[in-house]
Design a protein around this motif. Structure first.
Motif, PDB file in Angstrom:
ATOM      1  N   MET A 172     -43.588  35.415   0.546  1.00 55.57           N
ATOM      2  CA  MET A 172     -42.391  34.943   1.221  1.00 55.57           C
ATOM      3  C   MET A 172     -41.811  33.752   0.472  1.00 55.57           C
ATOM      4  N   ASN A 173     -41.406  33.944  -0.750  1.00 65.20           N
ATOM      5  CA  ASN A 173     -40.710  32.909  -1.488  1.00 65.20           C
ATOM      6  C   ASN A 173     -39.224  33.199  -1.460  1.00 65.20           C
ATOM      7  N   SER A 174     -38.435  32.223  -1.058  1.00 67.42           N
ATOM      8  CA  SER A 174     -36.990  32.421  -1.008  1.00 67.42           C
ATOM      9  C   SER A 174     -36.423  32.471  -2.411  1.00 67.42           C
ATOM     10  N   SER A 175     -35.308  33.163  -2.554  1.00 62.88           N
ATOM     11  CA  SER A 175     -34.719  33.366  -3.874  1.00 62.88           C
ATOM     12  C   SER A 175     -33.588  32.401  -4.183  1.00 62.88           C
ATOM     13  N   VAL A 176     -33.286  31.478  -3.265  1.00 61.23           N
ATOM     14  CA  VAL A 176     -32.183  30.543  -3.499  1.00 61.23           C
ATOM     15  C   VAL A 176     -32.531  29.635  -4.665  1.00 61.23           C
ATOM     16  N   SER A 177     -31.653  29.554  -5.665  1.00 61.25           N
ATOM     17  CA  SER A 177     -31.895  28.663  -6.797  1.00 61.25           C
ATOM     18  C   SER A 177     -31.230  27.325  -6.540  1.00 61.25           C
ATOM     19  N   ASN A 178     -31.946  26.254  -6.910  1.00 59.39           N
ATOM     20  CA  ASN A 178     -31.459  24.893  -6.723  1.00 59.39           C
ATOM     21  C   ASN A 178     -30.934  24.640  -5.310  1.00 59.39           C
ATOM     22  N   PRO A 179     -31.769  24.851  -4.292  1.00 57.46           N
ATOM     23  CA  PRO A 179     -31.317  24.616  -2.921  1.00 57.46           C
ATOM     24  C   PRO A 179     -31.207  23.131  -2.628  1.00 57.46           C
ATOM     25  N   ASP A 180     -30.395  22.787  -1.637  1.00 61.62           N
ATOM     26  CA  ASP A 180     -30.354  21.397  -1.180  1.00 61.62           C
ATOM     27  C   ASP A 180     -31.683  20.996  -0.553  1.00 61.62           C
ATOM     28  N   LEU A 181     -32.304  21.928   0.173  1.00 61.14           N
ATOM     29  CA  LEU A 181     -33.557  21.649   0.868  1.00 61.14           C
ATOM     30  C   LEU A 181     -34.666  22.544   0.313  1.00 61.14           C
ATOM     31  N   GLY A 213     -49.876  29.456 -18.195  1.00 58.69           N
ATOM     32  CA  GLY A 213     -49.756  30.175 -16.944  1.00 58.69           C
ATOM     33  C   GLY A 213     -49.457  29.317 -15.728  1.00 58.69           C
ATOM     34  N   ASP A 214     -49.562  28.023 -15.886  1.00 55.91           N
ATOM     35  CA  ASP A 214     -49.307  27.110 -14.779  1.00 55.91           C
ATOM     36  C   ASP A 214     -47.820  26.797 -14.714  1.00 55.91           C
ATOM     37  N   ARG A 215     -47.256  26.765 -13.499  1.00 56.41           N
ATOM     38  CA  ARG A 215     -45.815  26.597 -13.340  1.00 56.41           C
ATOM     39  C   ARG A 215     -45.448  25.281 -12.655  1.00 56.41           C
ATOM     40  N   TYR A 216     -46.351  24.325 -12.683  1.00 63.42           N
ATOM     41  CA  TYR A 216     -46.053  23.071 -12.011  1.00 63.42           C
ATOM     42  C   TYR A 216     -44.823  22.384 -12.609  1.00 63.42           C
ATOM     43  N   GLY A 217     -44.703  22.413 -13.920  1.00 63.00           N
ATOM     44  CA  GLY A 217     -43.544  21.784 -14.556  1.00 63.00           C
ATOM     45  C   GLY A 217     -42.241  22.380 -14.051  1.00 63.00           C
ATOM     46  N   GLU A 218     -42.196  23.693 -13.898  1.00 58.98           N
ATOM     47  CA  GLU A 218     -41.015  24.362 -13.350  1.00 58.98           C
ATOM     48  C   GLU A 218     -40.729  23.889 -11.930  1.00 58.98           C
ATOM     49  N   LEU A 219     -41.786  23.834 -11.115  1.00 55.60           N
ATOM     50  CA  LEU A 219     -41.625  23.403  -9.732  1.00 55.60           C
ATOM     51  C   LEU A 219     -41.115  21.975  -9.642  1.00 55.60           C
ATOM     52  N   PHE A 220     -41.735  21.089 -10.378  1.00 47.37           N
ATOM     53  CA  PHE A 220     -41.401  19.673 -10.261  1.00 47.37           C
ATOM     54  C   PHE A 220     -40.066  19.335 -10.920  1.00 47.37           C
ATOM     55  N   LEU A 221     -39.879  19.777 -12.143  1.00 46.37           N
ATOM     56  CA  LEU A 221     -38.684  19.394 -12.895  1.00 46.37           C
ATOM     57  C   LEU A 221     -37.442  20.176 -12.469  1.00 46.37           C
ATOM     58  N   ASP A 222     -37.609  21.480 -12.232  1.00 44.11           N
ATOM     59  CA  ASP A 222     -36.446  22.332 -11.988  1.00 44.11           C
ATOM     60  C   ASP A 222     -36.137  22.558 -10.510  1.00 44.11           C
ATOM     61  N   MET A 223     -37.094  22.256  -9.622  1.00 46.94           N
ATOM     62  CA  MET A 223     -36.874  22.479  -8.192  1.00 46.94           C
ATOM     63  C   MET A 223     -36.930  21.176  -7.386  1.00 46.94           C
ATOM     64  N   PHE A 224     -37.989  20.417  -7.557  1.00 48.05           N
ATOM     65  CA  PHE A 224     -38.145  19.191  -6.773  1.00 48.05           C
ATOM     66  C   PHE A 224     -37.099  18.137  -7.151  1.00 48.05           C
ATOM     67  N   LEU A 225     -36.974  17.845  -8.423  1.00 49.88           N
ATOM     68  CA  LEU A 225     -36.058  16.769  -8.830  1.00 49.88           C
ATOM     69  C   LEU A 225     -34.605  17.029  -8.415  1.00 49.88           C
ATOM     70  N   PRO A 226     -34.068  18.238  -8.546  1.00 54.01           N
ATOM     71  CA  PRO A 226     -32.671  18.453  -8.151  1.00 54.01           C
ATOM     72  C   PRO A 226     -32.438  18.482  -6.641  1.00 54.01           C
ATOM     73  N   ALA A 227     -33.498  18.714  -5.852  1.00 57.51           N
ATOM     74  CA  ALA A 227     -33.317  18.885  -4.404  1.00 57.51           C
ATOM     75  C   ALA A 227     -32.907  17.569  -3.741  1.00 57.51           C
ATOM     76  N   ARG A 228     -32.006  17.671  -2.771  1.00 55.56           N
ATOM     77  CA  ARG A 228     -31.615  16.496  -1.986  1.00 55.56           C
ATOM     78  C   ARG A 228     -32.651  16.183  -0.912  1.00 55.56           C
ATOM     79  N   GLY A 229     -33.375  17.195  -0.471  1.00 54.49           N
ATOM     80  CA  GLY A 229     -34.380  17.012   0.554  1.00 54.49           C
ATOM     81  C   GLY A 229     -35.565  17.934   0.323  1.00 54.49           C
ATOM     82  N   VAL A 230     -36.740  17.501   0.789  1.00 55.60           N
ATOM     83  CA  VAL A 230     -37.965  18.277   0.619  1.00 55.60           C
ATOM     84  C   VAL A 230     -38.783  18.170   1.902  1.00 55.60           C
ATOM     85  N   VAL A 231     -39.277  19.312   2.380  1.00 53.70           N
ATOM     86  CA  VAL A 231     -40.201  19.337   3.515  1.00 53.70           C
ATOM     87  C   VAL A 231     -41.541  19.866   3.020  1.00 53.70           C
TER      88      VAL A 231
END
Length: 216
Positions: free
Chosen positions: A1-10, A67-85
């Protein structure tokens, strides 16, 4: 159940390995509420991206592991997000290892040895943050250690911890039966995430005597 929205606000990050567990249900409720408010949101499981813990940077490359995708998660998803839960189960009165690793491994990218550290530091802060907890125990102190850690992360990064939801349940999906209705609370958190009032006063904070403004 991973959402497909790229660069979401949340960005909604699940620290449980269960795709149909209580943390996942709380995450889905946050996402549902966010979309009701017209907010772009995406749910991701941390173990899809994190394959290990923080390495000694003096002995390992700062670029992560094969094989680890932490860099993708942190740099490309977390940093651009306005909010994180962050949605974590309570394990031994603390957050899950996946959730803890998310915070620990961020050091790789903001330490002075990383070529983008200045950029990362500038983008880590000024976010709105939320937390959902799922535990078998219902007593109020069960999640205080996690709450404190997220609150300190929020203050350290000049962010705002705008909401915490605690659901009680053990078997998969049991939080839906919690009489305190944590799924409804999580949905409300998602819906109000970017509009909910937040205050964290210091001695010299300019402020009105009223919390909610003049009576209507």
């Amino acid at each position: 159940m991973n959402s497909s929205v790229s660069n979401p606000d949340l960005l909604i990050l699940v620290g449980s390995p269960r795709r149909d567990g209580n943390s996942a249900l709380l995450a889905q409720a946050v996402e549902r509420g966010a979309r009701q408010a017209g907010t772009s949101a995406a749910v991701h499981f941390l173990d899809d991206f994190i394959d290990g813990f923080l390495c000694d940077e003096r002995a390992a490359s700062s670029q992560g592991r094969p094989g680890d995708r932490y860099g993708e998660l942190f740099l490309d998803m977390f940093l651009p997000a306005r909010g994180v839960v962050f949605c974590t189960p309570v394990y031994w009165y603390g957050m899950s290892a996946q959730t803890k690793a998310f915070f620990d491994r961020s050091f790789t990218y903001y330490s002075a040895s990383h070529p983008r550290s200045a950029e990362v530091l500038a983008r880590m802060g000024d976010k709105r943050l939320g937390l959902t907890l799922a535990s078998e125990e219902s007593y109020p102190g069960v999640g205080l250690g996690i709450t404190h850690q997220i609150q300190e992360f929020a203050r350290y990064t000049h962010s705002q911890l705008v909401g915490i939801v605690h659901g009680v349940g053990n078997s998969r999906g049991e939080v839906a039966r919690d009489p305190n209705q944590p799924l409804l609370a999580a949905e409300t958190l998602g819906r109000e995430f970017f509009t909910r009032r937040y205050s964290d006063y210091r001695l010299d904070t300019p402020r009105d005597h009223r919390v909610w403004g003049p009576a209507q």
